[in-house]
Design an enzyme around this catalytic site. Structure first.
Site, PDB file in Angstrom:
ATOM      1  CG  ASP A 141     -76.410 -73.495  -0.080  1.00 54.88           C
ATOM      2  OD1 ASP A 141     -75.806 -72.511   0.381  1.00 54.88           O
ATOM      3  OD2 ASP A 141     -77.024 -73.456  -1.168  1.00 54.88           O
ATOM      4  CB  VAL A 142     -72.998 -71.546   4.502  1.00 56.52           C
ATOM      5  CG1 VAL A 142     -72.060 -72.667   4.926  1.00 56.52           C
ATOM      6  CG2 VAL A 142     -72.435 -70.759   3.323  1.00 56.52           C
ATOM      7  CG  ASN A 176     -62.666 -71.863   4.552  1.00 51.82           C
ATOM      8  OD1 ASN A 176     -61.772 -71.081   4.247  1.00 51.82           O
ATOM      9  ND2 ASN A 176     -62.994 -72.919   3.804  1.00 51.82           N
ATOM     10  CE1 TYR A 222     -63.264 -63.351  -1.597  1.00 46.90           C
ATOM     11  CE2 TYR A 222     -61.637 -61.589  -1.662  1.00 46.90           C
ATOM     12  CZ  TYR A 222     -62.010 -62.861  -1.275  1.00 46.90           C
ATOM     13  OH  TYR A 222     -61.139 -63.645  -0.550  1.00 46.90           O
ATOM     14  CE  LYS A 270     -63.768 -63.221   2.028  1.00 45.38           C
ATOM     15  NZ  LYS A 270     -64.114 -64.380   2.880  1.00 45.38           N
TER      16      LYS A 270
END
Length: 253
Positions: A61-62, A88, A156, A160
């Site tokens: 789990d990043v 990613n 989101y 980004k």
């Protein structure tokens, strides 16, 4: 006289259980890389690996610093170094404007897309600084949303845009250690996430209408990532944009 055998390069791919991450991992394995496959769902990582002896499945789990450290430690223990990180792992988050999104959903989206990417990049840089020969390459998966948002995608889109700052900062700070960092911004490749926003059935447009948008095969997106990974250490690929031909991005739709 025969030339010395080239040692396979080592890559870490996060979000390797599906979508772009899965296809990138498989193409890297086919190209001769040794690949640590990271993701939350072990069964899906094993499907990606498909028994390849050069694939290392590491559930991770990043958003958890200990998980990320264990991921890179596993790669170092197995192969001694890390040459490439494909950063990613990500989520699209809820469909919401800034006045609609809950505090919990906001934090959850930032935790995966931004903090998770930072944690993985930090572990990669630490590894790349310490190994001999020193250096490596980090490829951050951004999005067309790093340039232009879709409606009701505030969390989101913010992550980004922030990914671009992370990419440039890593590239700058890594120069003295042979570490390069670039970002790939992909638009409308055919993965599961496209179904969640209705690209194939009618995606929400800026004028409030819905429009079926073109998509392109995920294998082609993965080839662009592999191109970046395969560039020589003397070259830094700062930014790549690849989209479905004709998608409403350039110009006015």
């Amino acid at each position: 006289m025969s030339s010395p055998q080239q040692v396979p390069r080592v890559a870490v791919v996060t979000g390797a259980g599906s979508g772009i991450g899965r296809e990138v991992a498989r193409q890297m394995l086919a190209a001769g890389y040794r690949v640590a496959l990271a993701g939350r769902r072990e069964a899906q990582l094993k499907e990606t690996a498909d028994g390849n002896p050069d694939a290392l499945v590491v559930p991770c789990d990043v958003t958890r610093p200990d998980d990320v450290e264990q991921l890179f430690e596993a790669a170092r223990q197995q192969w001694g170094r890390v040459d490439v990180l494909f950063n990613n792992a990500g989520v699209f988050g809820p469909a919401a404007g800034v006045d609609e999104i809950s505090f919990e959903d906001w934090n959850a989206t930032l935790a995966v897309n931004l903090t998770g990417s930072m944690l993985c990049a930090a572990a990669a840089v630490q590894t790349m600084k310490a190994q001999q020969p020193q250096g490596g390459r980090i490829i951050n998966n951004g999005s067309i949303s790093a340039h232009s948002p879709r409606p009701r995608t505030v969390a989101y889109t913010v992550t980004k845009h922030a990914m671009t700052g992370l990419t440039k900062s890593i590239e700058l700070d890594g120069r003295g250690f042979g570490i390069t960092c670039g970002q790939i911004d992909i638009g409308n490749t055919a993965t599961e996430i496209m179904d969640t926003i209705g690209v194939g059935s009618g995606a929400l447009q800026a004028d409030g209408s819905r429009k079926v948008e073109p998509m392109f095969p995920v294998a082609d997106a993965a080839r662009a990532v592999l191109m970046m990974a395969n560039m020589p250490a003397s070259a830094s690929v700062g930014s790549v944009v690849v989209t479905a031909a004709g998608m409403p991005f350039v110009g006015r739709g």
